[in-house]
Structures are given as structure tokens and as C-alpha cells.
Write a protein that holds these residues in place. Structure first.
Motif, mmCIF file in Angstrom:
data_model
loop_
_atom_site.group_PDB
_atom_site.id
_atom_site.type_symbol
_atom_site.label_atom_id
_atom_site.label_comp_id
_atom_site.label_asym_id
_atom_site.label_seq_id
_atom_site.Cartn_x
_atom_site.Cartn_y
_atom_site.Cartn_z
ATOM 1 N N LEU A 5 1.087 -1.060 0.237
ATOM 2 C CA LEU A 5 0.125 0.017 0.035
ATOM 3 C C LEU A 5 0.617 1.685 0.094
ATOM 4 N N TYR A 6 1.714 1.234 0.749
ATOM 5 C CA TYR A 6 2.898 1.909 0.711
ATOM 6 C C TYR A 6 3.177 2.826 -0.788
ATOM 7 N N THR A 7 4.150 1.326 -1.582
ATOM 8 C CA THR A 7 4.322 1.704 -2.702
ATOM 9 C C THR A 7 3.071 2.379 -3.559
ATOM 10 N N ASP A 8 1.754 1.717 -3.695
ATOM 11 C CA ASP A 8 1.084 2.008 -3.930
ATOM 12 C C ASP A 8 0.341 3.896 -3.679
ATOM 13 N N TYR A 9 0.794 4.588 -2.798
ATOM 14 C CA TYR A 9 0.193 5.306 -2.729
ATOM 15 C C TYR A 9 1.312 6.279 -2.201
ATOM 16 N N SER A 10 2.434 6.444 -2.632
ATOM 17 C CA SER A 10 3.381 6.932 -3.421
ATOM 18 C C SER A 10 3.377 6.983 -4.931
ATOM 19 N N LEU A 11 3.395 6.001 -5.305
ATOM 20 C CA LEU A 11 2.668 6.304 -6.802
ATOM 21 C C LEU A 11 0.981 7.156 -7.226
ATOM 22 N N ARG A 12 0.720 7.117 -6.313
ATOM 23 C CA ARG A 12 -0.270 7.979 -6.585
ATOM 24 C C ARG A 12 -0.072 9.486 -6.369
ATOM 25 N N VAL A 13 0.864 9.290 -5.330
ATOM 26 C CA VAL A 13 1.227 11.163 -4.981
ATOM 27 C C VAL A 13 1.706 11.378 -5.784
ATOM 28 N N LEU A 14 2.928 11.422 -6.770
ATOM 29 C CA LEU A 14 3.297 10.682 -7.998
ATOM 30 C C LEU A 14 2.265 11.785 -8.966
ATOM 31 N N ILE A 15 1.324 10.350 -8.954
ATOM 32 C CA ILE A 15 0.603 10.936 -10.471
ATOM 33 C C ILE A 15 0.082 11.665 -10.314
ATOM 34 N N TYR A 16 -0.765 12.411 -9.007
ATOM 35 C CA TYR A 16 -1.281 13.794 -8.675
ATOM 36 C C TYR A 16 -0.301 14.945 -8.763
ATOM 37 N N LEU A 17 1.025 14.770 -7.957
ATOM 38 C CA LEU A 17 1.670 15.889 -8.317
ATOM 39 C C LEU A 17 2.233 16.474 -9.804
#
Length: 150
Positions: A5-17
Motif C-alpha cells: 500500500l505504501y508503494t501504491d500511495y507513493s505512486l498515486r502521490v507522484l501521479i497527482y503531483l
């Protein structure tokens, strides 16, 4: 292979930014609301991405977060390698915890190792720019999300 989940959220944050202009600041609250996930989960992710130098965190009243690098310089394989705890697909991949008696002659570990290398090689072929696609479409989808209820 399942990402944490940590990696999933990391990638989501980066996509958002990555959907924003590089100079535009975002904050944890808006990212959490865009995805309908907990702000608490994102705080550690944001902190670690900042320590890695992938995002820039600006403190203060007018602070926020933004990408520290252009999206085309953020390699997805590198992000996954930095955010995953381990890549022990099976017990024998872990030299400290391997108790499997067939390890010396097992063909499965070699097949899984090749599969893992292929998986990572595919991720290495993509950057954040590839994942962000059309930023305007992403921004419109983020705006459609209901507020977080947690």
C-alpha cells in the motif's frame, strides 16, 4: 508480485503531483480527498518521498508539496525499488529466513527470479510522465471525487 500500500500511495502521490504544473503547490489534504484515502497514510509517504528527493516540501503558511524533478526524470522502477520493503517473492529469496530444504536444487526460485527481473525491467521503461498521461483529464477526475469520510 503485489505492491505494498505504501508503494501504491507513493505512486498515486507522484501521479497527482505530475498532473499539476511543476511550480504549483499541493497539500496532503487535497491529495487525500482526490483519492478518497486517509491523510494519515499519506503523511509518511510524503515525508519519505521528500527524503528521497523525488518531491519538494515547502513549510509554512503558503507551503505545500511539488515534484522536485521533471516527470520525465522520475523512473517508476527506481521509485518502486525505493518504496518496497523487499522483493522476497518466496522464502528462499530471503537469505536470513530461508528454511526450505530444496533450495539447493530448486528450479522454481530461478524462474521466479527471472520473472521479478522482467517485472522490474518493465517498470524501468516508464517514467512519471508516461503514467500521468493527459494532465487535464487527471485533474478533472480528481475534482470529481467525494471528500474523504475517514
Amino acid at each position: 508480485m503485489r505492491l505494498t500500500l505504501y508503494t501504491d500511495y507513493s505512486l498515486r502521490v507522484l501521479i497527482y503531483l505530475g498532473s499539476k504544473e511543476r511550480s504549483e503547490l499541493s497539500n496532503i489534504k487535497e491529495i487525500a480527498e482526490a483519492y478518497g484515502i486517509s491523510k494519515n497514510h499519506l503523511m509518511k509517504v510524503i515525508h519519505e518521498l521528500g527524503k528521497m528527493g523525488i518531491i519538494e516540501t515547502i513549510r509554512g503558511r503558503n507551503g505545500g508539496i511539488r515534484l522536485a524533478l521533471p516527470p520525465e526524470e522520475i523512473n517508476i522502477g527506481a521509485v518502486v525499488r525505493k518504496t518496497e520493503d523487499d522483493f522476497y517473492l518466496v522464502e528462499c529469496f530471503n537469505p536470513d529466513g530461508n528454511q526450505c530444504v530444496i533450495t539447493p536444487v530448486c528450479g522454481l526460485k530461478h524462474v521466479l527470479f527471472q520473472a521479478l527481473q522482467a517485472y522490474l525491467a518493465v517498470l524501468d521503461g516508464y517514467t512519471l510522465k508516461d503514467l500521468a498521461g493527459d494532465p487535464a483529464i487527471l485533474r478533472s477526475l480528481f475534482l470529481e471525487q467525494p471528500e474523504e469520510s475517514v
